[in-house]
Design a protein around this motif. Sequence first.
Motif, PDB file in Angstrom:
ATOM      1  N   SER A  33       9.944 -24.219  20.203  1.00  0.00           N
ATOM      2  CA  SER A  33       9.952 -23.316  21.528  1.00  0.00           C
ATOM      3  C   SER A  33      10.966 -23.475  22.488  1.00  0.00           C
ATOM      4  CB  SER A  33       8.444 -23.627  21.900  1.00  0.00           C
ATOM      5  OG  SER A  33       7.572 -23.066  21.292  1.00  0.00           O
ATOM      6  N   ARG A  34      11.178 -24.935  22.780  1.00  0.00           N
ATOM      7  CA  ARG A  34      12.432 -25.318  23.598  1.00  0.00           C
ATOM      8  C   ARG A  34      13.656 -24.743  23.050  1.00  0.00           C
ATOM      9  NH1 ARG A  34      11.113 -30.564  25.792  1.00  0.00           N
ATOM     10  NH2 ARG A  34      13.083 -30.812  26.720  1.00  0.00           N
ATOM     11  N   VAL A  35      14.015 -24.762  21.892  1.00  0.00           N
ATOM     12  CA  VAL A  35      15.478 -24.323  21.582  1.00  0.00           C
ATOM     13  C   VAL A  35      15.335 -22.847  21.658  1.00  0.00           C
ATOM     14  CG1 VAL A  35      16.747 -23.976  19.371  1.00  0.00           C
ATOM     15  CG2 VAL A  35      15.652 -26.169  19.684  1.00  0.00           C
ATOM     16  N   LYS A  36      14.248 -22.042  21.097  1.00  0.00           N
ATOM     17  CA  LYS A  36      14.144 -20.562  21.465  1.00  0.00           C
ATOM     18  C   LYS A  36      14.317 -20.269  22.778  1.00  0.00           C
ATOM     19  CE  LYS A  36      10.743 -16.894  20.654  1.00  0.00           C
ATOM     20  NZ  LYS A  36       9.510 -16.929  20.149  1.00  0.00           N
ATOM     21  N   ALA A  37      13.802 -20.938  23.875  1.00  0.00           N
ATOM     22  CA  ALA A  37      14.018 -20.683  25.244  1.00  0.00           C
ATOM     23  C   ALA A  37      15.485 -20.754  25.786  1.00  0.00           C
ATOM     24  CB  ALA A  37      13.050 -21.551  25.860  1.00  0.00           C
ATOM     25  N   LEU A  38      15.833 -21.930  25.398  1.00  0.00           N
ATOM     26  CA  LEU A  38      17.453 -22.400  25.633  1.00  0.00           C
ATOM     27  C   LEU A  38      18.366 -21.567  25.089  1.00  0.00           C
ATOM     28  CD1 LEU A  38      17.269 -26.162  25.293  1.00  0.00           C
ATOM     29  CD2 LEU A  38      17.596 -25.028  27.644  1.00  0.00           C
ATOM     30  N   LEU A  39      18.001 -20.807  24.140  1.00  0.00           N
ATOM     31  CA  LEU A  39      19.037 -19.801  23.209  1.00  0.00           C
ATOM     32  C   LEU A  39      18.557 -18.100  23.947  1.00  0.00           C
ATOM     33  CD1 LEU A  39      19.575 -21.588  20.178  1.00  0.00           C
ATOM     34  CD2 LEU A  39      21.318 -20.810  21.537  1.00  0.00           C
ATOM     35  N   ALA A  40      17.315 -18.246  24.376  1.00  0.00           N
ATOM     36  CA  ALA A  40      16.903 -17.101  24.850  1.00  0.00           C
ATOM     37  C   ALA A  40      16.811 -16.042  23.523  1.00  0.00           C
ATOM     38  CB  ALA A  40      17.750 -16.248  25.782  1.00  0.00           C
ATOM     39  N   ALA A  41      16.262 -16.875  22.486  1.00  0.00           N
ATOM     40  CA  ALA A  41      16.118 -16.054  21.138  1.00  0.00           C
ATOM     41  C   ALA A  41      14.887 -15.216  21.160  1.00  0.00           C
ATOM     42  CB  ALA A  41      16.379 -16.963  20.229  1.00  0.00           C
ATOM     43  N   GLU A  42      14.978 -14.238  20.343  1.00  0.00           N
ATOM     44  CA  GLU A  42      13.810 -13.422  20.095  1.00  0.00           C
ATOM     45  C   GLU A  42      12.552 -14.147  18.990  1.00  0.00           C
ATOM     46  OE1 GLU A  42      15.506  -8.765  20.932  1.00  0.00           O
ATOM     47  OE2 GLU A  42      15.197  -9.607  18.879  1.00  0.00           O
ATOM     48  N   LYS A  43      13.460 -14.597  18.134  1.00  0.00           N
ATOM     49  CA  LYS A  43      12.397 -14.983  16.694  1.00  0.00           C
ATOM     50  C   LYS A  43      13.000 -16.380  16.594  1.00  0.00           C
ATOM     51  CE  LYS A  43      11.061 -13.578  12.490  1.00  0.00           C
ATOM     52  NZ  LYS A  43      10.964 -12.553  11.381  1.00  0.00           N
ATOM     53  N   ALA A  44      12.142 -17.287  16.297  1.00  0.00           N
ATOM     54  CA  ALA A  44      12.600 -18.908  15.855  1.00  0.00           C
ATOM     55  C   ALA A  44      11.643 -19.524  14.946  1.00  0.00           C
ATOM     56  CB  ALA A  44      12.864 -19.825  17.003  1.00  0.00           C
ATOM     57  N   GLY A  45      11.848 -20.223  14.110  1.00  0.00           N
ATOM     58  CA  GLY A  45      10.765 -21.050  13.382  1.00  0.00           C
ATOM     59  C   GLY A  45      11.559 -22.159  12.785  1.00  0.00           C
ATOM     60  N   HIS A  46      11.207 -23.234  11.921  1.00  0.00           N
ATOM     61  CA  HIS A  46      11.457 -24.364  11.413  1.00  0.00           C
ATOM     62  C   HIS A  46      11.353 -24.461   9.767  1.00  0.00           C
ATOM     63  CE1 HIS A  46       7.571 -26.138  11.036  1.00  0.00           C
ATOM     64  NE2 HIS A  46       7.300 -25.969  12.285  1.00  0.00           N
ATOM     65  N   THR A  47      11.917 -25.512   9.163  1.00  0.00           N
ATOM     66  CA  THR A  47      11.871 -25.365   7.991  1.00  0.00           C
ATOM     67  C   THR A  47      11.101 -26.693   7.524  1.00  0.00           C
ATOM     68  OG1 THR A  47      13.974 -26.870   7.968  1.00  0.00           O
ATOM     69  CG2 THR A  47      14.206 -24.347   7.916  1.00  0.00           C
ATOM     70  N   GLY A  48      10.188 -26.993   7.999  1.00  0.00           N
ATOM     71  CA  GLY A  48       9.516 -28.242   7.598  1.00  0.00           C
ATOM     72  C   GLY A  48       9.120 -29.139   8.854  1.00  0.00           C
ATOM     73  N   THR A  49       7.742 -29.341   9.012  1.00  0.00           N
ATOM     74  CA  THR A  49       7.114 -29.844  10.279  1.00  0.00           C
ATOM     75  C   THR A  49       7.713 -31.244  10.358  1.00  0.00           C
ATOM     76  OG1 THR A  49       5.508 -30.017  11.879  1.00  0.00           O
ATOM     77  CG2 THR A  49       4.940 -30.560   9.328  1.00  0.00           C
ATOM     78  N   LEU A  50       7.506 -31.900  11.546  1.00  0.00           N
ATOM     79  CA  LEU A  50       7.687 -33.470  11.702  1.00  0.00           C
ATOM     80  C   LEU A  50       6.584 -33.614  12.720  1.00  0.00           C
ATOM     81  CD1 LEU A  50      11.425 -34.191  12.446  1.00  0.00           C
ATOM     82  CD2 LEU A  50       9.930 -35.440  10.421  1.00  0.00           C
ATOM     83  N   ASP A  51       5.832 -34.673  12.429  1.00  0.00           N
ATOM     84  CA  ASP A  51       4.652 -35.194  13.337  1.00  0.00           C
ATOM     85  C   ASP A  51       5.241 -35.570  14.813  1.00  0.00           C
ATOM     86  OD1 ASP A  51       2.825 -34.901  11.233  1.00  0.00           O
ATOM     87  OD2 ASP A  51       2.719 -36.995  10.594  1.00  0.00           O
ATOM     88  N   PRO A  52       4.537 -35.529  15.765  1.00  0.00           N
ATOM     89  CA  PRO A  52       4.955 -35.730  17.081  1.00  0.00           C
ATOM     90  C   PRO A  52       5.475 -37.478  17.075  1.00  0.00           C
ATOM     91  CG  PRO A  52       3.066 -34.610  17.322  1.00  0.00           C
ATOM     92  CD  PRO A  52       3.257 -34.805  15.781  1.00  0.00           C
ATOM     93  N   LEU A  53       4.978 -38.439  16.259  1.00  0.00           N
ATOM     94  CA  LEU A  53       5.381 -39.706  16.073  1.00  0.00           C
ATOM     95  C   LEU A  53       6.626 -39.977  15.473  1.00  0.00           C
ATOM     96  CD1 LEU A  53       2.341 -41.812  15.883  1.00  0.00           C
ATOM     97  CD2 LEU A  53       3.503 -41.423  17.796  1.00  0.00           C
ATOM     98  N   ALA A  54       7.183 -38.815  14.816  1.00  0.00           N
ATOM     99  CA  ALA A  54       8.497 -38.904  14.019  1.00  0.00           C
ATOM    100  C   ALA A  54       9.462 -38.046  14.888  1.00  0.00           C
ATOM    101  CB  ALA A  54       8.184 -38.085  12.751  1.00  0.00           C
ATOM    102  N   SER A  55      10.709 -38.797  14.588  1.00  0.00           N
ATOM    103  CA  SER A  55      12.054 -38.195  15.276  1.00  0.00           C
ATOM    104  C   SER A  55      12.828 -37.500  13.915  1.00  0.00           C
ATOM    105  CB  SER A  55      12.667 -39.087  16.078  1.00  0.00           C
ATOM    106  OG  SER A  55      13.039 -40.146  15.296  1.00  0.00           O
ATOM    107  N   GLY A  56      13.991 -37.055  14.643  1.00  0.00           N
ATOM    108  CA  GLY A  56      15.139 -36.753  13.663  1.00  0.00           C
ATOM    109  C   GLY A  56      15.349 -35.415  13.081  1.00  0.00           C
ATOM    110  N   LEU A  57      15.866 -35.065  11.951  1.00  0.00           N
ATOM    111  CA  LEU A  57      16.441 -33.818  11.582  1.00  0.00           C
ATOM    112  C   LEU A  57      15.364 -32.851  11.405  1.00  0.00           C
ATOM    113  CD1 LEU A  57      18.731 -32.122  11.109  1.00  0.00           C
ATOM    114  CD2 LEU A  57      18.605 -32.876   8.788  1.00  0.00           C
ATOM    115  N   LEU A  58      15.413 -31.546  12.490  1.00  0.00           N
ATOM    116  CA  LEU A  58      14.425 -30.601  12.481  1.00  0.00           C
ATOM    117  C   LEU A  58      15.230 -29.297  12.522  1.00  0.00           C
ATOM    118  CD1 LEU A  58      11.674 -29.586  12.326  1.00  0.00           C
ATOM    119  CD2 LEU A  58      11.818 -29.283  14.602  1.00  0.00           C
ATOM    120  N   PRO A  59      15.841 -28.783  11.364  1.00  0.00           N
ATOM    121  CA  PRO A  59      16.631 -27.439  11.305  1.00  0.00           C
ATOM    122  C   PRO A  59      15.565 -26.318  11.788  1.00  0.00           C
ATOM    123  CG  PRO A  59      16.763 -28.378   9.067  1.00  0.00           C
ATOM    124  CD  PRO A  59      15.447 -29.180   9.748  1.00  0.00           C
ATOM    125  N   VAL A  60      16.206 -25.659  12.905  1.00  0.00           N
ATOM    126  CA  VAL A  60      15.636 -24.622  13.608  1.00  0.00           C
ATOM    127  C   VAL A  60      16.216 -23.178  13.425  1.00  0.00           C
ATOM    128  CG1 VAL A  60      14.919 -23.590  15.618  1.00  0.00           C
ATOM    129  CG2 VAL A  60      14.940 -26.155  15.408  1.00  0.00           C
TER     130      VAL A  60
END
Length: 320
Positions: A33-60
Amino acid sequence: MTAEPRARVRRRPVHGVLLLDKPVGLSAQAAVSRVKALLAAEKAGHTGTLDPLASGLLPVCLGAATKFAQVQLEADKAYEAVLRLGVRTSTGDAEGEVIATAPVEAERLTPARLAELARRFTGVIEQIPPMHSALKKDGKALYEYARAGVELERAPRRVTIHALELEPLPHDPAALRLRVRCSKGTYVRTLAEDLGAALGCGAHLSALRRTATGPFELAEAVTLEQLEQATMPQRLQWLRPPEALLHGWPQVTLEEGEAARFLSGLRRRGRWPDAEAVAVFGAKPRALLGSGRCQGGELIPVRLLAPTEIAQWLTQTHAS
């Protein structure tokens, strides 16, 4: 005093893949949602969830790229993690309550023993999915049952550990660093618990960072802070084309007339070898049309981009 209404963000079509370094404490959906807002994009999703306690690579995935997000859901992943030895928790990670403790015999954690343990857990193994997971049972996620104090029987699942390294953390005899490359569906929390059981002292996951998914590496990712500080043209330059999600697939290129027929959902004839999945491009201009499969000399459409999406991507590429 009445607060002034927020200015409404005007959304627009944005297409591509952004490699995000997700911080700890933020859910995958909140990060998208943050990325979508920063790019003012109409549609966004991810390719595999990461728990809040985890960090790292998240392709949006943005716009047209969301049509191929499933490809990366199926991809192998890589992680770095820290195992806290001698402490078991209700969730298998640092978020849960401590349910058991045991002494840790640090002198027994020799390089030879850790190497043998890594070999033992490499290859095809079986895991019992944790109760604190998003797997569904009768339409409800397992974590909903767990929060209600209900423990359900779960069938073991086969996953593949391609590579596993274990090493002691300097100056912390009750912790191990874990590096793993694994198939989709692998629960690193469960792997941590099983390794702790094999060591005889129990363990839980105290930190987790995803370092790769499919062809994408964490070193190529950007942070939310970098995105926030960048201009819009700079943000767009960080986007990879939608076909980045189809990395390594055989490619088929169609001339203008054939490309238009393919986009209308028609099968095309050609001298293509059989392939379960191909990326299909138009020749002029060079642009992704969608995905398909080749069988018996026919190119069969599977997932198609809309002509408007293709035109928008070409405009976006030239603009950035």
